[in-house]
Design an enzyme around this catalytic site. Structure first.
Site, mmCIF file in Angstrom:
data_model
loop_
_atom_site.group_PDB
_atom_site.id
_atom_site.type_symbol
_atom_site.label_atom_id
_atom_site.label_comp_id
_atom_site.label_asym_id
_atom_site.label_seq_id
_atom_site.Cartn_x
_atom_site.Cartn_y
_atom_site.Cartn_z
ATOM 1 N N LYS A 1 45.680 36.109 -84.147
ATOM 2 C CA LYS A 1 45.359 35.965 -85.577
ATOM 3 C C LYS A 1 46.665 35.901 -86.374
ATOM 4 O O LYS A 1 47.288 34.856 -86.400
ATOM 5 C CB LYS A 1 44.402 37.061 -85.982
ATOM 6 N N HIS B 1 42.127 42.105 -87.126
ATOM 7 C CA HIS B 1 42.296 41.531 -88.470
ATOM 8 C C HIS B 1 43.122 42.428 -89.379
ATOM 9 O O HIS B 1 43.123 42.237 -90.595
ATOM 10 C CB HIS B 1 40.927 41.259 -89.098
ATOM 11 N N SER C 1 35.179 42.130 -88.848
ATOM 12 C CA SER C 1 35.534 40.712 -88.896
ATOM 13 C C SER C 1 34.600 39.865 -89.745
ATOM 14 O O SER C 1 34.983 38.782 -90.168
ATOM 15 C CB SER C 1 35.611 40.160 -87.477
#
Ligand code: PMP
Length: 632
Positions: free
Chosen positions: A482, A452, A424
Site C-alpha cells: 500500500k 492501511h 479497510s
C-alpha cells in the site's frame, strides 16, 4: 428393456398456469407405477415453486427406435452477443442463411408451450397450431437415471438428439426461460450438441426452442409425427463421458445468479498510470481507487532500486526462505522494517494476505482461542479459520466486549486478539491503548494489522503506536503493497515471536521467497518515508480537505485514515453512482457484498498525497451530484 409393453410416462407441472417442471421416461409396464410416483415427487420438490397442477400420464408406445446421442461440446463466450455470433456460424454451416433473424424470434417462443418449427430457408412457421408449437416428446435415455432427480444436461441432450434425428430437421436452438440460466445450445448434425455459455443476459425472460426444417411441405406432418409420437431411446454416453459438461453446470448457474444480483465483479485493464491519474477503458480518470497513498508505486527512484536489484540478483528467488531463497534484499528489508517500527525483528511474506494467514495459523491452533473484530479483513478471517483455534468474533471496535470475552477464555492454552488497525472498508481506527490494556490484563497476544496505517497514521507514518503515543502490540502486521507501493507483507515483533514465525509459518516455509524487485522497491520507499515524512503530512492534509469538501456538498463522511467511505446501501445504486462518477472523470469504486455486508454498499475513496486541491474539491462536488441525480 424387456419384451414387456413399453409406456411413455410423462409429467407436467404448473403453478397458476405457468410451467414449473416437466419430464418423461419410457419404461416397461412393470415400472409405470413407480415412475409415476417418482415424477410426481420431482414435481412437488421443484425449486421453481410448488405446483398447483400436476399432469401425470402413461401412454403405451409402439416400437422404439434407438439412436446414438449427438456429440457434445461447449463454447465459452463472454456475453450473449458473442454467443449468438457463434450460434449463427453453426447454423450457417447447417445451411440456415438467415440465422441472425432466428435470435429475434425467441421473444415469441416464450409464451409457447412447444417449439417453433421454421422453414430453414424462408423462416416461415410450419406448425399447424402456432400458439402451441411442436412438442418433442416420447423419448428417454438408454442410461437410466432416477426419475425423481433432474439431470438438466442429460435430458436436454436426449431431446436434441431426438429432434436432430427427425426427418428434415437441420438444426435446433434452445434457450432456457429461466432468467438466471443463460446457457443455451445449438444442435446441428455437423457440430452436434453445442452448449453456448451465454445466449442471453441474466434477467432476460426470453426462452424456448426453435426447430429448423428443410424439406417438402407435404412431409412436414411426418416430421411432426416423429417428434411428437415416435418413441425414441437415446444411447447417451456414460455419465463419466458426460462428466465435464455437467460439472460446469452448477458453476454457470451460480455465475448467472451473481450477475443477476448485481454482484458480478470485473477486472479492468489499466493501460497506464501516472500519479493519481489512471487510464482505463480509453479514458484518463482521477483515481481514488489505489492504496498507493504516498505515490511510491510510480516513483522513479523506487523503480530504479527495484530494477537494480533484479539486475543484480535475477528475477525469482529460486527457493523458499528456509532453503536458498533468503537473499540480501530480504534480510535488509526485515532489519529496516524492525528499525522503522521500533521492534526487535521482523519477517516478510510474499503478500499481506499470506502474512495474516500464515501468522495467525502458526500462532494458534486447536486448544487455543482467537478473538477477532467483526469487521476484520478477509485475510485475518481466513487465518482464523485455517488455524483450527476456536474463533470468537466480537462486535466492531467494542473493547468492553473484547474484555468480557477474554475473561471467559482463561482455560485456553493461548489467547490471541487480532484487529485491523485501520479498517479497510470503513477507514476507522482501533483504540490501540485500550486494546493493549485489555490484552495485557488477560495475558493474550495482541496483533494489529496496519496495512492501511503504515505511511498514513501518525505524524511520521509509523502507525498507531505513534498516533496514540503508546506501546506496541505483540505482532505488528503490515503490508508493503500500500503506502510502500510494492508487494508483500510483514510482521514486526520481539525476537521470540518473529523466530517462532520463521519456524512455524507455512507460507514462509513452503512458498518461494518474496519477489526481489518488491523487496528492493519497498526498501527504497521505506527509506524515503523514514528520511522525509512530508508526503505523510500532505496526505493527511488532503484527507481533511476532501472530507470538508464532501461536508460542504452535503455528504456526511468521516475517517481516521486515508480511506473515506461514502455509504450508499443498495448494491445496484452504489454501482450506478460509481458509474456516474466515472462519466464525470473520477474513479471511486463501489464496494459491495461480500466485501461489506449486504445492503451496506458504499463508495470507497482512497485519498493520495498527490491529489491536487482542485481534484479533491471537484471530486467531492461530483460525488454529491451523482448521489443526488437519483434522488431527483
Ligand atoms: N490486511 C488489510 C487490512 C488489507 O486491506 C489488505 C489488502 N487489501 C491485506 C491485509 C492484504 O494485503 P495484500 O494485498 O498485500 O495481500
Amino acid at each position: 428393456m424387456s419384451s414387456e409393453r413399453l409406456f411413455g410416462v410423462k409429467m407436467r407441472a404448473s403453478q397458476e398456469g405457468r410451467h414449473v417442471s416437466g419430464a418423461e421416461r419410457i419404461v416397461p409396464a412393470s415400472r409405470v407405477a413407480q415412475t409415476l410416483a417418482a415424477l410426481a415427487d420431482r414435481a412437488l420438490r421443484h425449486s421453481k415453486g410448488e405446483p398447483d397442477f400436476i399432469n401425470l400420464k402413461a401412454d403405451a408406445v409402439g416400437e422404439v427406435v434407438r439412436i446414438p446421442s449427438l456429440p457434445v461440446s461447449t463454447v465459452e463466450v463472454a456475453d450473449a452477443a458473442e454467443g449468438w455470433a457463434r450460434a449463427e456460424e453453426m447454423l450457417k454451416a447447417a445451411g440456415v442463411a438467415r440465422a441472425r433473424e432466428v435470435c429475434g424470434l425467441f421473444r415469441e417462443t416464450y409464451s409457447m408451450r412447444g417449439a417453433m418449427l421454421l422453414d430453414a430457408d424462408t423462416l416461415e412457421r410450419l406448425e399447424p397450431n402456432p400458439e402451441r408449437g411442436v412438442r418433442a416428446t416420447n423419448m428417454d435415455s438408454a442410461v437410466s437415471s432416477p426419475a425423481n432427480v433432474k439431470n438438466h444436461f442429460a435430458e436436454a441432450l436426449v431431446l436434441a438428439s431426438k429432434v436432430l434425428s427427425a426427418p428434415g430437421i437441420v438444426g435446433e436452438v434452445c434457450m432456457s426461460d429461466d432468467p438466471n440460466y443463460v446457457t443455451g445450445y445449438v444442435a446441428t448434425r455437423r457440430f452436434g450438441y453445442c452448449r453456448i455459455t451465454k445466449l442471453k443476459e441474466p434477467g432476460d425472460e426470453a426462452g424456448g426452442r426453435i426447430f429448423l426444417y428443410r424439406g417438402r411441405r407435404e412431409d412436414v406432418a411426418a416430421t411432426i409425427d416423429y417428434l411428437e409420437r415416435r418413441a425414441v431411446v437415446v444411447e447417451t454416453p456414460s455419465p463419466d463421458a458426460n462428466a465435464a459438461p455437467r460439472r460446469f453446470d452448477s458453476l454457470e448457474r451460480e455465475l448467472s445468479e451473481i450477475a443477476a444480483a448485481g454482484l458480478r465483479r470485473e477486472t479492468r485493464m489499466v493501460s497506464s498510470r501516472s500519479g493519481c491519474h489512471i487510464a482505463v477503458g480509453g479514458r484518463t480518470l482521477v483515481s481514488f481507487a489505489s492504496n498507493d497513498y504516498l505515490g511510491y508505486a510510480s516513483d522513479a527512484e523506487v523503480a530504479e532500486a527495484a530494477a537494480d536489484a533484479v539486475r543484480r540478483h535475477g528475477t525469482g528467488s529460486g527457493a523458499s526462505r528456509l532453503v536458498t531463497g533468503t537473499l540480501t534484499p530480504h534480510v535488509g528489508l526485515e532489519r529496516q522494517i524492525a528499525a522503522f517500527k521500533g521492534s526487535a525483528d521482523s519477517i516478510v511474506y510474499a503478500t499481506g494476505y499470506m502474512a495474516n494467514l500464515g501468522t495467525i495459523a502458526a500462532l494458534v491452533g486447536r486448544g487455543d482461542v482467537v478473538l477477532s473484530d467483526a469487521l476484520n479483513h478477509a485475510s485475518i478471517i481466513d487465518g482464523c479459520r485455517l488455524s483450527g483455534a476456536d474463533v470468537v468474533v466480537y462486535p466492531h471496535l467494542d473493547m468492553d466486549a473484547l474484555d468480557g470475552r477474554l475473561a471467559s477464555c482463561r482455560a485456553y492454552r493461548r489467547r490471541l486478539a487480532v484487529s485491523d488497525g485501520v479498517f479497510s472498508m470503513d477507514g476507522d481506527m482501533l483504540d490501540l491503548p485500550r486494546f493493549l490494556e485489555v490484552c495485557r490484563r488477560h495475558d493474550a497476544f495482541s496483533m494489529v494489522d496496519e496495512a492501511h496505517a503504515l505511511g498514513v497514521v501518525g505524524a511520521t507514518g509509523r502507525g498507531l503506536s505513534e498516533r496514540f503515543a503508546c506501546g506496541h502490540p505483540d505482532l505488528m502486521m503490515g503490508t508493503l503493497s500500500k503506502a510502500l507501493g510494492a508487494e508483500g507483507g510483514y510482521v514486526a515483533g520481539n525476537a521470540s515471536v518473529v523466530e517462532y514465525l520463521r519456524q512455524r509459518a507455512r507460507p514462509f516455509m513452503f512458498s518461494t521467497a518474496p519477489d526481489i524487485a518488491a523487496m528492493a522497491g519497498a526498501a527504497a520507499a521505506l527509506a524515503r518515508l523514514d528520511g522525509d515524512p512530508s508526503r505523510v503530512r500532505r496526505l493527511q492534509a488532503n484527507v481533511r480537505t476532501f472530507v470538508a469538501a464532501l461536508a460542504e456538498n452535503g455528504i456526511a463522511a468521516k475517517t481516521d485514515s486515508a480511506i473515506v467511505p461514502i455509504l450508499i446501501g443498495d448494491e445496484c445504486e452504489a454501482m450506478r453512482v460509481s458509474g456516474e462518477l466515472e462519466k464525470r472523470g473520477f474513479l471511486i469504486p463501489a464496494i459491495r457484498y461480500p466485501t461489506v455486508a449486504h445492503g451496506a454498499a458504499r463508495l470507497r475513496a482512497a485519498v493520495r498525497y498527490d491529489h491536487g486541491e482542485e481534484d479533491l474539491t471537484a471530486a467531492a462536488a461530483a460525488v454529491a451530484a451523482a448521489v443526488r441525480q437519483h434522488d431527483d
